[in-house]
Enzyme design. Sequence first.
Site, PDB file in Angstrom:
ATOM      1  N   HIS A  96       0.950   4.051  -2.794  1.00 41.62           N
ATOM      2  CA  HIS A  96       0.804   5.446  -2.353  1.00 41.62           C
ATOM      3  C   HIS A  96       1.834   6.332  -3.047  1.00 41.62           C
ATOM      4  O   HIS A  96       1.511   7.368  -3.622  1.00 41.62           O
ATOM      5  CB  HIS A  96       0.979   5.514  -0.823  1.00 41.62           C
ATOM      6  N   GLU A  97       3.092   5.897  -3.017  1.00 46.41           N
ATOM      7  CA  GLU A  97       4.169   6.724  -3.584  1.00 46.41           C
ATOM      8  C   GLU A  97       4.030   6.852  -5.096  1.00 46.41           C
ATOM      9  O   GLU A  97       4.149   7.944  -5.647  1.00 46.41           O
ATOM     10  CB  GLU A  97       5.536   6.140  -3.235  1.00 46.41           C
ATOM     11  N   ASP A 126       0.830  -1.217   0.000  1.00 39.20           N
ATOM     12  CA  ASP A 126       0.000   0.000   0.000  1.00 39.20           C
ATOM     13  C   ASP A 126       0.865   1.270   0.000  1.00 39.20           C
ATOM     14  O   ASP A 126       0.485   2.290  -0.577  1.00 39.20           O
ATOM     15  CB  ASP A 126      -1.040  -0.009   1.130  1.00 39.20           C
ATOM     16  N   GLU A 149      -2.587  13.770  -0.958  1.00 34.85           N
ATOM     17  CA  GLU A 149      -2.323  12.692   0.005  1.00 34.85           C
ATOM     18  C   GLU A 149      -3.435  11.653   0.003  1.00 34.85           C
ATOM     19  O   GLU A 149      -3.202  10.445  -0.004  1.00 34.85           O
ATOM     20  CB  GLU A 149      -2.163  13.263   1.416  1.00 34.85           C
ATOM     21  N   HIS A 204      -1.050  15.637   5.637  1.00 30.62           N
ATOM     22  CA  HIS A 204      -1.168  14.250   6.090  1.00 30.62           C
ATOM     23  C   HIS A 204      -2.219  14.074   7.174  1.00 30.62           C
ATOM     24  O   HIS A 204      -2.579  12.948   7.509  1.00 30.62           O
ATOM     25  CB  HIS A 204       0.185  13.739   6.626  1.00 30.62           C
ATOM     26  N   HIS A 219       1.540   9.305  -6.154  1.00 35.38           N
ATOM     27  CA  HIS A 219       1.993  10.699  -6.161  1.00 35.38           C
ATOM     28  C   HIS A 219       2.530  11.066  -7.546  1.00 35.38           C
ATOM     29  O   HIS A 219       2.339  12.174  -8.033  1.00 35.38           O
ATOM     30  CB  HIS A 219       3.083  10.939  -5.112  1.00 35.38           C
ATOM     31  N   ASP A 242       3.440  20.820   8.145  1.00 39.80           N
ATOM     32  CA  ASP A 242       3.161  19.790   7.128  1.00 39.80           C
ATOM     33  C   ASP A 242       2.358  20.382   5.981  1.00 39.80           C
ATOM     34  O   ASP A 242       1.353  19.809   5.525  1.00 39.80           O
ATOM     35  CB  ASP A 242       2.447  18.575   7.729  1.00 39.80           C
ATOM     36  N   TYR A 293       0.968  20.555  -3.358  1.00 39.12           N
ATOM     37  CA  TYR A 293       1.141  19.822  -2.104  1.00 39.12           C
ATOM     38  C   TYR A 293       1.032  20.764  -0.896  1.00 39.12           C
ATOM     39  O   TYR A 293       1.967  20.921  -0.104  1.00 39.12           O
ATOM     40  CB  TYR A 293       2.487  19.107  -2.101  1.00 39.12           C
TER      41      TYR A 293
HETATM   42  O1  LIG Z   1       2.192   9.575   3.586  1.00 42.95           O
HETATM   43  C1  LIG Z   1       3.345   9.383   3.300  1.00 42.95           C
HETATM   44  N1  LIG Z   1       4.012  10.173   2.428  1.00 42.95           N
HETATM   45  O2  LIG Z   1       3.392  11.244   1.860  1.00 42.95           O
HETATM   46  C2  LIG Z   1       4.116   8.204   3.887  1.00 42.95           C
HETATM   47  C3  LIG Z   1       4.564   8.461   5.295  1.00 42.95           C
HETATM   48  C4  LIG Z   1       4.872   7.071   5.781  1.00 42.95           C
HETATM   49  C5  LIG Z   1       4.483   6.150   4.635  1.00 42.95           C
HETATM   50  C6  LIG Z   1       5.571   6.364   3.565  1.00 42.95           C
HETATM   51  C7  LIG Z   1       5.316   7.778   3.065  1.00 42.95           C
HETATM   52  C8  LIG Z   1       3.322   6.901   4.005  1.00 42.95           C
HETATM   53 CA   LIG Z   2      -3.182  -1.644   3.975  1.00 41.65          CA
HETATM   54 ZN   LIG Z   3       2.111  10.756   0.445  1.00 46.20          ZN
END
Ligand SMILES: O=C(NO)[C@]12CC[C@H](CC1)C2
Ligand SMILES: [Ca+2]
Ligand SMILES: [Zn+2]
Length: 303
Positions: free
Chosen positions: A142-143, A138, A166, A230, A146, A225, A157
């Site tokens: 997520h990355e 996950d 996010e 976040h 982005h 932030d 951002y």
């Molecule tokens: O939300 C995040 N980055 O914008 C995270 C922070 C910890 C996990 C790896 C990167 C999710």
């Molecule tokens: Ca999960």
């Molecule tokens: Zn992120």
Amino acid sequence: NILHEATGTGIGTKGDTKTINISAISGGYSLTDTTHTGKIITYDAKTTQTRGNVVTSTSTLFNTTTQRAAVDAHYYADVVYDYYLNTHNRDSYNGKGAAVESVVHFDKNYNNAAWTGQYMIYGDGDGVTFSELSGAKDVIAHELTHAVTETSSNLVYENQPGALNESFSDVFGYFVDPDDWLMGEDIYTPKIAGDALRSLSDPAKYDQPAHMNNYQNLPNTKAGDWGGVHINSGIPNKAAYNTIQKIGKVKAEKIYYRALTQYLTTNSQFVDAKKALVQSATDLYGATEAAAVTEAWNAVGVT
Ligand SMILES: O=C(NO)[C@]12CC[C@H](CC1)C2
Ligand SMILES: [Ca+2]
Ligand SMILES: [Zn+2]
């Protein structure tokens, strides 16, 4: 210097065996997956803050302890590439077959992961807050999302657009890894079982707001932030959870993808995301699905 593609065997950060796509090079093999338009290439920064060098092995086995983070980064990048191609017909993060590069062992005890604009970076964590951050499907979804966002809506951002940025990364993290409503559970606090970084079903469990009444007005600074991107993501995350509960994952992921890539723009606010998702639901399905999206966002106070 790629001779041909090959199939390798890797050991991941949890000690699990994974089959990976690798390349034969002179002298051995490298973590270079050439099975897609965009090559998937995985590097080892060796605790520096550079991209480092492509991970290699003298055999098709990538089973040393230092290679574990790379095996997971490489394997999950392929899973996410396949997800966007097969589910949304998007070829790599930019839709044009860009190479997907990941760097592991980035910096020392680094409790974070990110898309730098060129490649993904994964820290090893400090062993208390995080274990190696490439160890979670996950998180990699997520990355890489982005990067999808940056090459489409390019939501800035900060403040509400940043919280949407996010949230879309968390929501596609769920779509790729729908076993639970948690984000980062596989790498967060390795010594504590059953917790996670965030929850989409219950944002408040991890101190995120789940309603506009609790929107956190934080300064648009690093310390704040960037306006709490976040923390305020809990509100659109909860709206996504509400939507998926009503209309199901298959329709929801098409609606979310269309909104992210066809309607949202750099400065979209929460109310614009609601409109974009309602419009996408109408485009793809009809009034029932559109009404479900409207209710999902009304329930979190975006009216
Ligand atoms: O939300 C995040 N980055 O914008 C995270 C922070 C910890 C996990 C790896 C990167 C999710
Ligand atoms: Ca999960
Ligand atoms: Zn992120």
